[in-house]
Design a protein around this motif. Structure first.
Motif, mmCIF file in Angstrom:
data_model
loop_
_atom_site.group_PDB
_atom_site.id
_atom_site.type_symbol
_atom_site.label_atom_id
_atom_site.label_comp_id
_atom_site.label_asym_id
_atom_site.label_seq_id
_atom_site.Cartn_x
_atom_site.Cartn_y
_atom_site.Cartn_z
ATOM 1 N N GLN A 25 0.352 -1.260 -0.209
ATOM 2 C CA GLN A 25 0.363 0.123 0.025
ATOM 3 C C GLN A 25 0.732 1.374 -0.223
ATOM 4 O OE1 GLN A 25 -2.897 -0.140 -0.365
ATOM 5 N NE2 GLN A 25 -2.765 -2.570 -0.403
ATOM 6 N N GLU A 26 1.908 1.271 0.084
ATOM 7 C CA GLU A 26 2.956 2.441 0.398
ATOM 8 C C GLU A 26 3.538 3.405 -1.268
ATOM 9 O OE1 GLU A 26 6.685 2.256 2.592
ATOM 10 O OE2 GLU A 26 5.334 0.133 3.679
ATOM 11 N N LEU A 27 3.143 4.072 -1.590
ATOM 12 C CA LEU A 27 3.501 5.227 -2.058
ATOM 13 C C LEU A 27 4.722 6.096 -1.236
ATOM 14 C CD1 LEU A 27 0.051 5.274 -3.577
ATOM 15 C CD2 LEU A 27 2.107 4.480 -4.781
ATOM 16 N N PRO A 28 5.384 7.233 -2.572
ATOM 17 C CA PRO A 28 6.422 8.090 -1.926
ATOM 18 C C PRO A 28 5.038 9.095 -1.198
ATOM 19 C CG PRO A 28 7.152 7.518 -4.028
ATOM 20 C CD PRO A 28 5.818 6.453 -4.321
ATOM 21 N N SER A 29 5.115 9.769 -0.235
ATOM 22 C CA SER A 29 4.205 10.621 0.498
ATOM 23 C C SER A 29 3.606 11.906 -0.378
ATOM 24 C CB SER A 29 4.816 11.279 1.920
ATOM 25 O OG SER A 29 6.476 11.622 1.645
ATOM 26 N N ALA A 30 4.601 12.382 -1.162
ATOM 27 C CA ALA A 30 4.017 13.423 -2.104
ATOM 28 C C ALA A 30 3.040 13.108 -3.262
ATOM 29 C CB ALA A 30 4.774 14.241 -2.872
ATOM 30 N N ILE A 31 3.310 12.080 -3.616
ATOM 31 C CA ILE A 31 1.827 10.991 -3.979
ATOM 32 C C ILE A 31 1.021 10.723 -2.614
ATOM 33 C CG2 ILE A 31 1.759 8.987 -5.636
ATOM 34 C CD1 ILE A 31 4.573 9.396 -6.710
ATOM 35 N N ALA A 32 1.488 10.062 -2.366
ATOM 36 C CA ALA A 32 -0.245 9.320 -1.442
ATOM 37 C C ALA A 32 -0.841 10.324 -0.942
ATOM 38 C CB ALA A 32 0.973 9.123 -0.966
ATOM 39 N N ASN A 33 -0.064 11.953 -0.615
ATOM 40 C CA ASN A 33 -1.333 12.845 0.085
ATOM 41 C C ASN A 33 -1.965 13.249 -1.161
ATOM 42 O OD1 ASN A 33 0.376 12.175 2.678
ATOM 43 N ND2 ASN A 33 1.831 14.291 1.862
ATOM 44 N N ILE A 90 -3.335 11.797 -3.419
ATOM 45 C CA ILE A 90 -4.358 11.140 -3.718
ATOM 46 C C ILE A 90 -5.392 10.877 -2.471
ATOM 47 C CG2 ILE A 90 -4.839 8.155 -3.300
ATOM 48 C CD1 ILE A 90 -2.329 8.100 -5.621
ATOM 49 N N GLU A 91 -4.652 11.190 -1.484
ATOM 50 C CA GLU A 91 -5.875 11.227 -0.385
ATOM 51 C C GLU A 91 -6.612 12.905 -0.658
ATOM 52 O OE1 GLU A 91 -3.124 10.169 3.397
ATOM 53 O OE2 GLU A 91 -2.917 8.336 2.420
ATOM 54 N N SER A 92 -5.880 13.721 -0.801
ATOM 55 C CA SER A 92 -6.328 14.425 -0.195
ATOM 56 C C SER A 92 -7.194 15.203 -1.492
ATOM 57 C CB SER A 92 -5.276 15.857 -0.088
ATOM 58 O OG SER A 92 -4.220 16.025 -1.362
ATOM 59 N N SER A 93 -7.215 15.092 -2.893
ATOM 60 C CA SER A 93 -7.674 14.949 -3.920
ATOM 61 C C SER A 93 -9.330 14.803 -3.603
ATOM 62 C CB SER A 93 -6.991 15.104 -5.108
ATOM 63 O OG SER A 93 -5.835 15.412 -5.701
ATOM 64 N N GLN A 94 -10.290 16.056 -4.202
ATOM 65 C CA GLN A 94 -11.728 15.775 -3.860
ATOM 66 C C GLN A 94 -12.603 15.334 -5.398
ATOM 67 O OE1 GLN A 94 -13.315 16.035 -1.117
ATOM 68 N NE2 GLN A 94 -10.902 16.138 -0.393
ATOM 69 N N THR A 95 -11.349 15.607 -6.501
ATOM 70 C CA THR A 95 -12.391 15.220 -7.980
ATOM 71 C C THR A 95 -10.896 14.728 -8.728
ATOM 72 O OG1 THR A 95 -11.567 17.682 -9.217
ATOM 73 C CG2 THR A 95 -13.584 17.496 -7.463
ATOM 74 N N PRO A 96 -11.478 13.084 -9.593
ATOM 75 C CA PRO A 96 -10.648 13.346 -10.667
ATOM 76 C C PRO A 96 -9.529 14.708 -11.521
ATOM 77 C CG PRO A 96 -13.001 11.819 -11.350
ATOM 78 C CD PRO A 96 -12.844 13.374 -10.422
ATOM 79 N N VAL A 117 6.156 1.102 -7.268
ATOM 80 C CA VAL A 117 5.259 2.318 -7.043
ATOM 81 C C VAL A 117 4.165 2.800 -8.235
ATOM 82 C CG1 VAL A 117 5.144 4.707 -7.395
ATOM 83 C CG2 VAL A 117 7.026 3.631 -5.626
ATOM 84 N N ILE A 118 4.781 2.055 -8.841
ATOM 85 C CA ILE A 118 4.007 2.430 -10.414
ATOM 86 C C ILE A 118 2.545 1.246 -10.810
ATOM 87 C CG2 ILE A 118 3.576 2.428 -12.846
ATOM 88 C CD1 ILE A 118 4.716 5.326 -12.688
ATOM 89 N N ASN A 119 2.730 0.176 -10.749
ATOM 90 C CA ASN A 119 1.824 -1.238 -9.748
ATOM 91 C C ASN A 119 1.050 -0.449 -8.810
ATOM 92 O OD1 ASN A 119 2.249 -2.618 -12.405
ATOM 93 N ND2 ASN A 119 4.176 -3.325 -11.119
ATOM 94 N N ASN A 120 1.667 0.231 -7.592
ATOM 95 C CA ASN A 120 0.393 0.406 -7.143
ATOM 96 C C ASN A 120 -0.475 1.804 -6.891
ATOM 97 O OD1 ASN A 120 1.063 -1.488 -5.239
ATOM 98 N ND2 ASN A 120 2.999 -0.707 -4.004
ATOM 99 N N LEU A 121 0.370 2.982 -7.459
ATOM 100 C CA LEU A 121 -0.190 3.740 -7.878
ATOM 101 C C LEU A 121 -1.497 3.938 -9.312
ATOM 102 C CD1 LEU A 121 -0.460 6.729 -8.220
ATOM 103 C CD2 LEU A 121 1.310 6.971 -9.511
ATOM 104 N N VAL A 122 -0.960 2.666 -9.757
ATOM 105 C CA VAL A 122 -2.232 2.207 -10.802
ATOM 106 C C VAL A 122 -3.471 1.924 -10.381
ATOM 107 C CG1 VAL A 122 -2.968 1.201 -12.990
ATOM 108 C CG2 VAL A 122 -0.770 2.225 -12.976
ATOM 109 N N GLU A 123 -3.418 0.929 -8.896
ATOM 110 C CA GLU A 123 -4.464 0.198 -8.622
ATOM 111 C C GLU A 123 -4.640 1.539 -7.542
ATOM 112 O OE1 GLU A 123 -3.884 -2.080 -4.641
ATOM 113 O OE2 GLU A 123 -2.830 -3.153 -5.852
ATOM 114 N N LYS A 124 -4.108 2.638 -7.345
ATOM 115 C CA LYS A 124 -5.340 3.397 -6.219
ATOM 116 C C LYS A 124 -5.437 4.628 -7.152
ATOM 117 C CE LYS A 124 -2.584 3.057 -2.582
ATOM 118 N NZ LYS A 124 -4.134 2.666 -0.700
#
Length: 177
Positions: free
Chosen positions: A4-12, A14-20, A156-163
């Protein structure tokens, strides 16, 4: 790195965006920076209508060619024959990490097609799929020289795509409602 881990900037992002739209606009520059790529774009695909468009594109410098389509459009009828990577994406195969367009196997990519249409030398063709259908392709790339993609970057890319898959599916569906 756990699943489930991603670099913190990318994870932030994903977590903070309200719209696609907000997510994709903020995400592409960070993915580009993380991978030290020259361009990163998001191709969106409607599997029901077979229409697609590149709605989001980031470039490192203004002299890099952008890829963008204002409107949804049908794919050229010969695209699957001309572009083995797009054919692989439609078959819901795993993402493709190309370290050198010049030396890649012709079963993986069509060198002439890539040179004529994109101009990159190394790329990631990250397939965004759900229920065996293609909804998009995230494509970071490098111009001018080959690039070895590390195992960490691949994870990271494979996890990002999943997210981002639910955001991509939502964006595409909302465009056709």
């Amino acid at each position: 790195m756990t699943q489930q881990e991603l670099p913190s900037a990318i994870a932030n992002i994903i977590e903070s965006s309200q719209t696609p739209e907000a997510l994709f606009s903020a995400l592409l520059p960070d993915v580009g920076e993380f991978l030290q790529s020259d361009r990163c774009f998001l191709y969106l695909h409607n599997p029901q209508t077979n229409l697609g468009r590149v709605a989001f594109c980031w470039v490192r410098t203004p002299d890099m060619p952008t890829v963008y389509n204002e409107d949804w459009a049908a794919q050229p009828p010969t695209l699957v024959e001309e572009d083995p990577m797009f054919a692989a994406a439609l078959r819901a195969e795993p993402s493709i990490f190309v370290e050198d367009v010049e030396t890649a196997d012709s079963q993986v990519l069509n060198r002439e097609f890539e040179q004529n249409n994109f101009g990159h030398r190394a790329l990631i063709h990250a397939h965004i799929r759900q229920d065996g259908q293609l909804w998009g392709i995230l494509q970071p790339c490098i111009f001018g020289h080959p690039r070895i993609w590390t195992e960490y970057e691949r994870v990271v890319i494979n996890n990002l795509v999943e997210k981002i898959t639910p955001f991509v599916v939502s964006y595409v569906k909302s465009a056709f409602d």
